[in-house]
Design an enzyme around this catalytic site. Structure first.
Site, PDB file in Angstrom:
ATOM      1  N   HIS A   1       0.848  -1.207   0.000  1.00  0.00           N
ATOM      2  CA  HIS A   1       0.000   0.000   0.000  1.00  0.00           C
ATOM      3  C   HIS A   1       0.880   1.252   0.000  1.00  0.00           C
ATOM      4  O   HIS A   1       0.617   2.206  -0.741  1.00  0.00           O
ATOM      5  CB  HIS A   1      -0.891   0.062   1.255  1.00  0.00           C
ATOM      6  CG  HIS A   1      -1.926  -1.014   1.353  1.00  0.00           C
ATOM      7  ND1 HIS A   1      -2.086  -1.789   2.481  1.00  0.00           N
ATOM      8  CD2 HIS A   1      -2.883  -1.433   0.482  1.00  0.00           C
ATOM      9  CE1 HIS A   1      -3.088  -2.632   2.308  1.00  0.00           C
ATOM     10  NE2 HIS A   1      -3.589  -2.452   1.104  1.00  0.00           N
TER      11      HIS A   1
ATOM     12  N   LYS B   1     -17.832  -5.850   7.181  1.00  0.00           N
ATOM     13  CA  LYS B   1     -16.554  -6.527   6.948  1.00  0.00           C
ATOM     14  C   LYS B   1     -15.816  -6.622   8.268  1.00  0.00           C
ATOM     15  O   LYS B   1     -15.530  -5.596   8.890  1.00  0.00           O
ATOM     16  CB  LYS B   1     -15.714  -5.698   5.958  1.00  0.00           C
ATOM     17  CG  LYS B   1     -15.511  -6.370   4.610  1.00  0.00           C
ATOM     18  CD  LYS B   1     -14.486  -5.597   3.806  1.00  0.00           C
ATOM     19  CE  LYS B   1     -14.222  -6.216   2.452  1.00  0.00           C
ATOM     20  NZ  LYS B   1     -13.283  -5.421   1.672  1.00  0.00           N
TER      21      LYS B   1
ATOM     22  N   ARG C   1      -2.150  -6.232  -8.436  1.00  0.00           N
ATOM     23  CA  ARG C   1      -0.985  -7.053  -8.123  1.00  0.00           C
ATOM     24  C   ARG C   1      -0.818  -8.134  -9.177  1.00  0.00           C
ATOM     25  O   ARG C   1       0.051  -8.080 -10.008  1.00  0.00           O
ATOM     26  CB  ARG C   1      -1.150  -7.674  -6.727  1.00  0.00           C
ATOM     27  CG  ARG C   1      -1.030  -6.641  -5.636  1.00  0.00           C
ATOM     28  CD  ARG C   1      -1.601  -7.114  -4.341  1.00  0.00           C
ATOM     29  NE  ARG C   1      -3.052  -7.197  -4.389  1.00  0.00           N
ATOM     30  CZ  ARG C   1      -3.812  -7.335  -3.340  1.00  0.00           C
ATOM     31  NH1 ARG C   1      -3.280  -7.446  -2.158  1.00  0.00           N
ATOM     32  NH2 ARG C   1      -5.122  -7.370  -3.454  1.00  0.00           N
TER      33      ARG C   1
ATOM     34  N   SER D   1      -2.939  -7.915   2.821  1.00  0.00           N
ATOM     35  CA  SER D   1      -3.161  -7.814   4.266  1.00  0.00           C
ATOM     36  C   SER D   1      -3.613  -9.160   4.814  1.00  0.00           C
ATOM     37  O   SER D   1      -3.215  -9.563   5.911  1.00  0.00           O
ATOM     38  CB  SER D   1      -4.217  -6.752   4.571  1.00  0.00           C
ATOM     39  OG  SER D   1      -3.798  -5.489   4.105  1.00  0.00           O
TER      40      SER D   1
END
Ligand code: ADP
Length: 159
Positions: free
Chosen positions: A17, A41, A90, A128
């Site tokens: 990030h 979430k 990514r 993460s």
């Protein structure tokens, strides 16, 4: 130069990030990092904690601001006069979802454009979620997250 909104969960912030934020800060007038405060979430850190971590690690960029938000990303962007959404890609596995989301956001807000950037190759596999798995199981994640973030994660996950 346009401003860009960089939205995400950032639970927690990783060097991937931070790499993307640095690239964005060099390209846009201002990068507003927007931490999603989404009660549906389940996150390890509260939105307030995630904002504080991000602020600590983006302090050196004078054109980076960190906020939290709830609701639609495009609503936040349009109500703050921001017309660019910054997202990181990514691997090819990110691509399909990001593509879908970008077109959905365009349909919701035609004036808002999504821009994708790639991180440095060493962070191209980093997420993460993976880091939480590594730290939660006693592994060393110091090459992927700032030291204080790793410490906070270990404290929270190894209780
Ligand atoms: P989300 O909950 O939206 O998936 P994340 O916090 O996982 O949010 O990621 C926020 C944004 O940062 C997304 O665009 C994601 O693709 C990007 N991102 C996450 N990890 C990396 C990384 N290692 N390199 C580049 N971009 C990344």
């Amino acid at each position: 130069m346009s401003d860009a909104l960089y939205p995400g969960s950032f639970d927690p912030v990783t060097l991937g990030h931070l790499d993307l934020i640095a690239r964005g800060a060099a390209l846009f007038g201002r990068v507003v990092v927007a931490v999603a405060d989404n009660p549906r979430k389940k996150a390890v850190f509260t939105a307030k904690e995630r904002v504080a971590m991000l602020r600590r690690h983006t302090r050196r960029h004078r054109n980076v601001k960190v906020v939290s938000f709830s609701g639609l990303v495009v609503d936040y962007a349009t109500s703050h006069g921001i017309s660019v959404l910054l997202r990181g890609v990514r691997t090819t596995s990110d691509f399909e979802f990001e593509y879908q989301m970008a077109l959905t956001n365009r349909s919701l807000a035609p004036g808002v454009e999504t821009v994708f950037m790639m991180p440095s190759a060493e962070y191209a596999f980093l997420s993460s979620t993976l880091i939480k798995d590594v730290v939660g199981n006693g592994g060393d994640a110091s090459r992927w997250v700032p030291k204080d973030v790793e410490r906070a994660l270990a404290k929270r996950l190894r209780r």
